[in-house]
Enzyme design. Structure first.
Site, PDB file in Angstrom:
ATOM      1  NE  ARG A 196       6.116   2.372   5.658  1.00  0.00           N
ATOM      2  CZ  ARG A 196       5.581   1.185   5.439  1.00  0.00           C
ATOM      3  NH1 ARG A 196       4.376   0.892   5.871  1.00  0.00           N
ATOM      4  NH2 ARG A 196       6.249   0.273   4.754  1.00  0.00           N
ATOM      5  CB  THR A 227      -2.954  -2.968   5.134  1.00  0.00           C
ATOM      6  OG1 THR A 227      -1.629  -3.434   5.264  1.00  0.00           O
ATOM      7  CG2 THR A 227      -2.942  -1.473   4.948  1.00  0.00           C
ATOM      8  CB  THR A 260      -0.456  -1.436   7.474  1.00  0.00           C
ATOM      9  OG1 THR A 260      -0.357  -2.844   7.506  1.00  0.00           O
ATOM     10  CG2 THR A 260       0.931  -0.839   7.336  1.00  0.00           C
ATOM     11  CG  ASN A 291       4.300  -5.422   7.174  1.00  0.00           C
ATOM     12  OD1 ASN A 291       3.698  -5.452   6.104  1.00  0.00           O
ATOM     13  ND2 ASN A 291       5.539  -5.800   7.276  1.00  0.00           N
ATOM     14  CG  ASP A 343       6.849  -3.080   4.364  1.00  0.00           C
ATOM     15  OD1 ASP A 343       6.790  -4.240   3.905  1.00  0.00           O
ATOM     16  OD2 ASP A 343       5.840  -2.399   4.596  1.00  0.00           O
ATOM     17  CB  SER A 350       3.039  -1.410  -1.781  1.00  0.00           C
ATOM     18  OG  SER A 350       4.284  -2.021  -1.942  1.00  0.00           O
TER      19      SER A 350
HETATM   20  O1  DON Z   1       3.358  -0.720   3.603  1.00  0.00           O
HETATM   21  C1  DON Z   1       3.212  -1.740   2.935  1.00  0.00           C
HETATM   22  O2  DON Z   1       3.284  -1.757   1.727  1.00  0.00           O
HETATM   23  C2  DON Z   1       2.866  -3.023   3.657  1.00  0.00           C
HETATM   24  N1  DON Z   1       3.390  -2.994   4.984  1.00  0.00           N
HETATM   25  C3  DON Z   1       1.391  -3.203   3.641  1.00  0.00           C
HETATM   26  C4  DON Z   1       0.977  -4.481   4.292  1.00  0.00           C
HETATM   27  C5  DON Z   1      -0.310  -4.982   3.825  1.00  0.00           C
HETATM   28  O3  DON Z   1      -0.990  -4.387   3.044  1.00  0.00           O
HETATM   29  C6  DON Z   1      -0.697  -6.285   4.364  1.00  0.00           C
HETATM   30  N2  DON Z   1      -2.028  -6.617   3.970  1.00  0.00           N
HETATM   31  N3  DON Z   1      -2.684  -7.248   3.406  1.00  0.00           N
END
Ligand code: DON
Length: 581
Positions: A116, A391, A409, A411, A433, A463
């Site tokens: 991450r 993502t 991702t 994001n 986030d 998430s």
């Molecule tokens: O890490 C996360 O939970 C978010 N940044 C994920 C973003 C995401 O899934 C956008 N897509 N549809």
């Protein structure tokens, strides 16, 4: 008569042939030799007796299969897919983002890799607030200041060092080929590229391969700068990205737009191996991602909370099942907002959150006939020692039975929309986030507090829920999805669709979904895909509803009773692709 008809038919045929030739040669001018739109027509479901790769793009799937054919394992394949996605799926595939990888080896050993993004050294808790303490709109989502220090390249290298079988250089070969020669963009990518032109122009200047009006399916996207960066990584490994030319280009880009990432942030970035989170649901063992993702904790909480109830008897989208699952979600997301954050910085009370008695108690006020109000629910109460769209997910199983579930991702679509000049890739807007102010929702409507407050070098709460499931000790399912806050409830529902509602994988993935995340206090459903009778009963019980176009985009593999693998990509992303070899 015949003699006149025949020439006429010939004329028609010739005309047709001429039209086809003109069309094909026009298409060939757009599509380079070797890669045509036709060749990568996505395939939504596949069955194989040996290995399986499911990704959001057929060219990425093929990169994975190519590596498996060369003798690589599932980890190698997922790395090759990841690099290829950075080229062919630029809205989420990335070098400038981060992600999570969950691994189950053929001998049952498991592992989890956290790559991450991190907050840069100069980031601080109130950095997105004005002098009155109000959130400055757009600052954590758009432009240079929204980017955290990228983790992807460090993660892929760490995964290869521990588990890779094939020479690392080979894993980048498909991506470099695609970036250098170009590839025809899909209709879905063309639509996205068109809709983000003004955002691209706000933060970038030409020359830039993404700055172009009226993208159409089949237009060729060549990314020379990205190819060069990929070659640097191929030659120099981690220092091909985190120091030297690429690092200098990232920092120059940051300085040109007031971003935070420095050479020192890049130099210090490390991916981290973590103990995967595991839990039981009936005869299943769930293996998922611990913090800095909330995905695994929340998934295990949800499963524990619903296990005592007769879901299979109630049935798919029955009022009882939806009510129970929504009420469990309400409680889980309330806990998430209070207690989940990067466990390297905040003492996430994992034992309490996953304690069976705690979860039973949490459901003690569950009323089968009435919606609980989110205000009344709040987060669970226990003491913590105090000292947080687009993502992509890939599921791979190789011929030996090693399984990898990886979600990555930027994001939002194309992250913060800043394309690193010279290095050729988009940067994330993952800083959003974090909980930029307690109680103020982020772009997914998620709220947070101290646990997910911004601190230098901390990872923002995710998430993402890359998950692997065993049944009676054997590999059973590999799954995950994009979808922001809806990722957790989607992984939960697709598993329940299979385990409780007896669906085959295609049906489990493609059936309508719903989502509740505590706040806002409503059940989101997919337009036209929710039982209207169930909805009216639930409304009379106090639930409110909101329709959305789609909820998440699963990529999953299921081991069939005869031992073969069924891979399924979601109909919700036209480019999702499942292929075996
Ligand atoms: O890490 C996360 O939970 C978010 N940044 C994920 C973003 C995401 O899934 C956008 N897509 N549809």
């Amino acid at each position: 008569m015949e003699s006149t008809i025949v020439p006429k038919m010939n004329l028609t045929k010739s005309l047709l042939a001429f039209v086809v030739i003109v069309w094909v040669s026009a298409a060939c001018q757009r599509a380079l030799p070797g890669v045509t739109l036709h060749q990568y027509a996505p395939q939504k479901s596949a069955v194989s007796a040996s290995s399986m790769v499911v990704t959001p793009h057929a060219l990425a799937t093929r990169a994975g299969l190519e590596v498996l054919e060369q003798g690589g394992n599932a980890v190698d394949a997922s790395i090759a897919v990841h690099f290829a996605m950075a080229v062919v799926f630029p809205r989420a595939g990335n070098l400038g983002g981060g992600g999570f990888m969950v691994i189950r080896l053929k001998n049952g050993e498991t592992d989890a890799l956290d790559y991450r993004e991190k907050a840069p050294a100069t980031a601080h808790r109130d950095m997105y607030l004005d002098s009155l303490g109000n959130v400055i709109k757009g600052l954590s989502t758009d432009g240079h200041l929204a980017a955290g220090t990228p983790g992807t390249v460090a993660g892929l290298i760490a995964a290869h060092q521990k588990y890779g079988k094939l020479d690392f250089k080979k894993l980048l070969a498909p991506a470099i080929r695609l970036a250098e020669a170009g590839f025809p963009v899909s209709g879905a990518e063309a639509d996205r590229l068109n809709s983000f032109q003004s955002a691209f122009r706000k933060f970038n200047t030409p020359p830039n391969p993404f700055l172009r009006e009226n993208w159409k399916a089949g237009d060729i996207l060549v990314q020379k700068e990205l190819a060069r960066t990929l070659r640097l990584i191929q030659d120099k490994g981690k220092s091909g990205f985190y120091s030297g030319e690429t690092a200098r280009e990232i920092v120059a880009e940051m300085q040109s737009g007031g971003g935070m990432v420095t050479l020192d942030d890049l130099k210090k970035y490390e991916a981290k191996w973590r103990k995967p989170l595991t839990g039981r649901y009936k005869e299943y063992k769930i293996i998922s991602m611990p913090p800095s993702s909330s995905g695994g904790v929340a998934l295990l909480q949800l499963l524990e909370m619903v296990e005592p109830y007769p879901l299979s008897q109630w049935g798919f989208q029955s009022k009882e099942a939806v009510h129970l699952m929504a009420e469990a979600s309400r409680r889980v997301y309330a806990d998430r907002s209070q207690y989940l954050g990067d466990s390297d910085f905040f003492p996430v009370p994992m034992d309490s959150l996953l304690n069976e008695r705690y979860l039973l108690k949490r459901m003690a006020d569950f009323n089968p006939a009435k919606a609980t109000s989110s205000e009344a629910v709040g987060a669970g109460n226990f003491k913590v020692a105090l000292e947080s769209f687009e993502t992509e997910h890939t599921s791979v199983v190789d011929a030996e039975g090693n399984a990898v579930s990886v979600t990555t991702t930027l994001n939002s679509n194309y992250g913060c929309k800043v394309w690193v000049d010279g290095a050729g890739f988009f940067l994330n807007n993952e800083m959003d986030d974090f909980s930029v102010k307690p109680g103020v929702p982020n772009q997914f409507g998620l709220v947070g507090a101290e646990a997910n407050a911004i601190q230098p070098y901390k990872r923002m709460l995710s998430s993402m829920t890359p998950t692997i499931v065993e049944k009676n000790g054997n590999l059973f399912m590999v799954l995950g999805t994009p979808g922001g806050s809806t990722i957790i409830t989607t992984v939960f529902q697709v598993f329940i669709n299979v385990a409780e509602f007896g669906m085959d994988l295609e049906k489990a993935v493609n059936s309508g979904r719903f989502h509740h995340q505590w706040l806002p206090d409503l059940i989101m459903t997919e337009r036209g895909a929710f039982n209207p009778a169930t909805r009216s009963v639930l409304e009379s019980m106090g639930h409110r509803f909101q329709e959305v176009d789609r909820i998440a985009v699963i990529k999953a593999i299921l081991k069939l009773p005869d031992g073969r693998l069924n891979g399924v990509g979601d109909f919700r992303n036209p480019d999702d692709d499942a292929r075996g070899n």
